[in-house]
Enzyme design. Structure first.
Site, PDB file in Angstrom:
ATOM      1  N   CYS A   3       0.866  -1.191   0.000  1.00 19.56           N
ATOM      2  CA  CYS A   3       0.000   0.000   0.000  1.00 19.56           C
ATOM      3  C   CYS A   3       0.893   1.229   0.000  1.00 19.56           C
ATOM      4  O   CYS A   3       2.066   1.150  -0.372  1.00 19.56           O
ATOM      5  CB  CYS A   3      -0.995  -0.039   1.158  1.00 19.56           C
ATOM      6  SG  CYS A   3      -0.260  -0.011   2.812  1.00 19.56           S
ATOM      7  N   ASN A   6       2.271   1.402   4.347  1.00 23.34           N
ATOM      8  CA  ASN A   6       2.570   0.129   5.020  1.00 23.34           C
ATOM      9  C   ASN A   6       2.263   0.185   6.516  1.00 23.34           C
ATOM     10  O   ASN A   6       2.946  -0.444   7.327  1.00 23.34           O
ATOM     11  CB  ASN A   6       4.021  -0.321   4.772  1.00 23.34           C
ATOM     12  CG  ASN A   6       4.329  -1.764   5.178  1.00 23.34           C
ATOM     13  OD1 ASN A   6       5.454  -2.083   5.535  1.00 23.34           O
ATOM     14  ND2 ASN A   6       3.357  -2.648   5.129  1.00 23.34           N
ATOM     15  N   CYS A   8      -1.485   0.777   7.379  1.00 30.31           N
ATOM     16  CA  CYS A   8      -2.926   0.515   7.527  1.00 30.31           C
ATOM     17  C   CYS A   8      -3.376  -0.739   6.771  1.00 30.31           C
ATOM     18  O   CYS A   8      -3.724  -1.747   7.383  1.00 30.31           O
ATOM     19  CB  CYS A   8      -3.749   1.710   7.047  1.00 30.31           C
ATOM     20  SG  CYS A   8      -3.501   3.203   8.019  1.00 30.31           S
ATOM     21  N   ARG A   9      -3.378  -0.677   5.432  1.00 27.59           N
ATOM     22  CA  ARG A   9      -3.968  -1.765   4.646  1.00 27.59           C
ATOM     23  C   ARG A   9      -3.059  -2.980   4.486  1.00 27.59           C
ATOM     24  O   ARG A   9      -3.470  -4.118   4.790  1.00 27.59           O
ATOM     25  CB  ARG A   9      -4.390  -1.242   3.266  1.00 27.59           C
ATOM     26  CG  ARG A   9      -5.525  -0.243   3.317  1.00 27.59           C
ATOM     27  CD  ARG A   9      -5.675   0.517   2.012  1.00 27.59           C
ATOM     28  NE  ARG A   9      -4.537   1.416   1.787  1.00 27.59           N
ATOM     29  CZ  ARG A   9      -4.338   2.149   0.694  1.00 27.59           C
ATOM     30  NH1 ARG A   9      -5.218   2.067  -0.296  1.00 27.59           N
ATOM     31  NH2 ARG A   9      -3.296   2.936   0.591  1.00 27.59           N
ATOM     32  N   SER A  10      -1.844  -2.775   3.994  1.00 23.80           N
ATOM     33  CA  SER A  10      -1.009  -3.949   3.697  1.00 23.80           C
ATOM     34  C   SER A  10      -0.589  -4.747   4.937  1.00 23.80           C
ATOM     35  O   SER A  10      -0.452  -5.978   4.822  1.00 23.80           O
ATOM     36  CB  SER A  10       0.199  -3.577   2.821  1.00 23.80           C
ATOM     37  OG  SER A  10       1.015  -2.611   3.419  1.00 23.80           O
ATOM     38  N   ASP A 117      -8.304   3.842   1.081  1.00 22.89           N
ATOM     39  CA  ASP A 117      -7.325   4.172   2.111  1.00 22.89           C
ATOM     40  C   ASP A 117      -8.068   4.646   3.356  1.00 22.89           C
ATOM     41  O   ASP A 117      -8.750   5.673   3.331  1.00 22.89           O
ATOM     42  CB  ASP A 117      -6.416   5.290   1.583  1.00 22.89           C
ATOM     43  CG  ASP A 117      -5.259   5.562   2.527  1.00 22.89           C
ATOM     44  OD1 ASP A 117      -5.339   5.162   3.704  1.00 22.89           O
ATOM     45  OD2 ASP A 117      -4.282   6.172   2.080  1.00 22.89           O
TER      46      ASP A 117
HETATM   47  P1  4NP Z   1      -1.820   2.790   4.079  1.00 26.14           P
HETATM   48  O1  4NP Z   1      -2.452   4.143   4.657  1.00 26.14           O
HETATM   49  O2  4NP Z   1      -1.269   3.127   2.710  1.00 26.14           O
HETATM   50  O3  4NP Z   1      -2.982   1.860   4.002  1.00 26.14           O
HETATM   51  O4  4NP Z   1      -0.761   2.371   5.055  1.00 26.14           O
HETATM   52  C1  4NP Z   1      -1.725   5.334   4.749  1.00 26.14           C
HETATM   53  C2  4NP Z   1      -0.888   5.527   5.817  1.00 26.14           C
HETATM   54  C3  4NP Z   1      -0.194   6.724   5.926  1.00 26.14           C
HETATM   55  C4  4NP Z   1      -0.366   7.712   4.980  1.00 26.14           C
HETATM   56  C5  4NP Z   1      -1.207   7.508   3.912  1.00 26.14           C
HETATM   57  C6  4NP Z   1      -1.878   6.307   3.795  1.00 26.14           C
HETATM   58  N1  4NP Z   1       0.313   8.952   5.135  1.00 26.14           N
HETATM   59  O5  4NP Z   1       0.078   9.842   4.300  1.00 26.14           O
HETATM   60  O6  4NP Z   1       1.132   9.092   6.046  1.00 26.14           O
END
Ligand code: 4NP
Length: 144
Positions: A3, A6, A8-10, A117
């Site tokens: 993602c 790294n 939240c989703r992955s 997201d």
């Molecule tokens: P992820 O979510 O891609 O599912 O881990 C996010 C986590 C952090 C950020 C964006 C998306 N960020 O902008 O810090």
């Protein structure tokens, strides 16, 4: 499992798929296309939804996706179309590019659906992300 951050989703996708496969036969890992959160634990909301579903993902630490991952892994599942563009841009051959797939293609083939997201949303965004990833990982595990 890839993602953006790294956190939240992955990490959820990694934990869910790991729970469904034989770890002596299948190696599962996750990474983010961005490195801002490298070294961090998964987001507390991901840890909580995993816990609620009987999974501990607190052993995970965020890392940035590396082009070397194309050599290490047979399949690279990305969470959304933006991740798809970022990862395929790092591919050095058609063979590497062909390893990259939107994870929700597993349950909505050819429909180009993103795992949303949940980072800026509320808690229940994480529940619906968990459910989608659970279904997709079930398919992946069945095939593996
Ligand atoms: P992820 O979510 O891609 O599912 O881990 C996010 C986590 C952090 C950020 C964006 C998306 N960020 O902008 O810090």
């Amino acid at each position: 499992m890839v993602c953006l951050g790294n956190i939240c989703r992955s990490p959820l996708a990694e934990g869910i798929l790991k729970s469904k496969v034989d770890s002596t036969k299948v190696e599962v890992d996750s990474a983010g296309t961005g490195g801002w959160h490298a070294g961090e634990l998964p987001d507390p909301r991901s840890i909580a939804v995993a816990n609620k579903n009987g999974l501990d993902i607190t052993y995970q630490r965020a890392r940035k996706f590396s082009p070397y991952d194309f050599e290490l892994y047979d399949h690279i599942y990305v969470m959304d179309n933006s991740n798809f563009r970022d990862v395929t841009q790092l591919a050095q051959s058609e063979e590497e590019k062909a390893k990259v797939q939107l994870i929700l293609d597993e349950i909505f083939p050819g429909e180009n659906v993103d795992v949303p997201d949940p980072y800026y949303g509320g808690e229940n965004g994480f529940d619906s992300v968990y459910d989608m990833l659970e279904q997709a990982c079930e398919q992946i595990a069945a095939r593996l």
